[in-house]
Enzyme design. Structure first.
Site, short mmCIF file in Angstrom:
data_model
loop_
_atom_site.label_atom_id
_atom_site.label_comp_id
_atom_site.label_asym_id
_atom_site.label_seq_id
_atom_site.Cartn_x
_atom_site.Cartn_y
_atom_site.Cartn_z
N TYR A 153 0.93 -1.03 -0.07
CA TYR A 153 0.11 0.01 0.01
C TYR A 153 1.15 1.18 -0.16
CZ TYR A 153 -3.36 3.40 1.64
OH TYR A 153 -4.26 4.66 2.03
N HIS A 196 -8.71 1.19 11.43
CA HIS A 196 -7.33 1.84 11.97
C HIS A 196 -7.58 2.00 13.47
CE1 HIS A 196 -7.19 2.80 7.75
NE2 HIS A 196 -5.91 2.47 7.82
#
Length: 248
Positions: A153, A196
């Site tokens: 990513y 997250h």
């Protein structure tokens, strides 16, 4: 969604508005915040188009081209990405790299070919080098490799910054990037494996309170993190679209 339909899906009008702002990844955390911002604070003669997965596949150039041809955007805010939490990234680095690179290429290429006046792309703080002195700034972006846990990513997002500069240099495109810190807010992903840190901690706290169990938080407690509320970021993204035109 509770937003007016003009903020979700645009159709061809007899008289085109002054601005057509296409938001890719428009149904996610930041996209939802931008929809709230657009509904409450933006001029009424603007048309905001918020794309979700149902509207097309940005992994496909032909599908991306179809979307641009349909909406003819004057401005693009590029939020779409394959994202996930730490464990998901660690398990699928190849897929994160491949899919995000494809989205990068398709959206930037179509923005150039359809003469988009302004493209704002959203990067991520994880693209910074893992071993770096603090405080950090944008000049340090390429001074070392990112953390290997989410290398796929991170490198794809770094290449989005590189690709943006190449389009500016070769085609004189008004393409810019922003690097927000860790984002949280309404419409977040509260999954323990894919979310997250803040939504995952909220999930853990809720579970511990509901079950009376011990609250366990991973890590040493020493790392420092910065966070930004999604609605604040939305206001900043709109300002960048209107007023910020520098490469750095």
């Amino acid at each position: 969604s509770d937003f007016p339909s003009m903020f979700i899906m645009a159709t061809a009008d007899a008289v085109l508005p002054q601005k057509v702002i296409l938001v890719t990844g428009g149904t996610g955390l930041v996209g939802s915040a931008l929809a709230r911002h657009a509904a409450q604070h933006r001029p009424k003669d603007e048309k905001w188009v918020f794309l979700g997965r149902k509207d097309g596949n940005l992994l496909s150039f032909e599908d991306t081209k179809r979307i641009f041809d349909l909406h003819r955007p004057t401005h693009v805010i590029r939020l779409a990405a394959r994202v996930g939490g730490l464990f998901t990234n660690m398990a699928h680095n190849v897929e994160f790299f491949r899919e995000n690179m494809a989205i990068n290429d398709n959206v930037l290429r179509c923005s150039q070919e359809f003469n988009v006046q302004k493209l704002v792309s959203c990067l991520s703080t994880c693209i910074f080098p893992d071993q770096i002195r603090y405080p950090i700034d944008e000049s340090m972006l390429h001074l070392g490799p990112p953390h290997n846990s989410n290398a796929g990513y991170s490198y794809a997002k770094r290449m989005l910054e590189v690709q943006t500069r190449l389009y500016r240099d070769q085609y004189n495109c008004n393409f810019v990037t922003v690097i927000p810190t860790n984002i949280f807010g309404p419409d977040d992903n509260f999954s323990l494996t894919e979310g997250h840190v803040i939504p995952a901690l909220i999930h853990k706290c809720h579970t511990a309170k509901q079950t009376g169990s011990e609250l366990v938080i991973f890590g040493t407690g020493k790392p420092l993190r910065q966070f930004i509320y999604s609605d604040d970021l939305a206001a900043l993204m709109a300002w960048v679209m209107d007023s910020y035109n520098d490469a750095d």
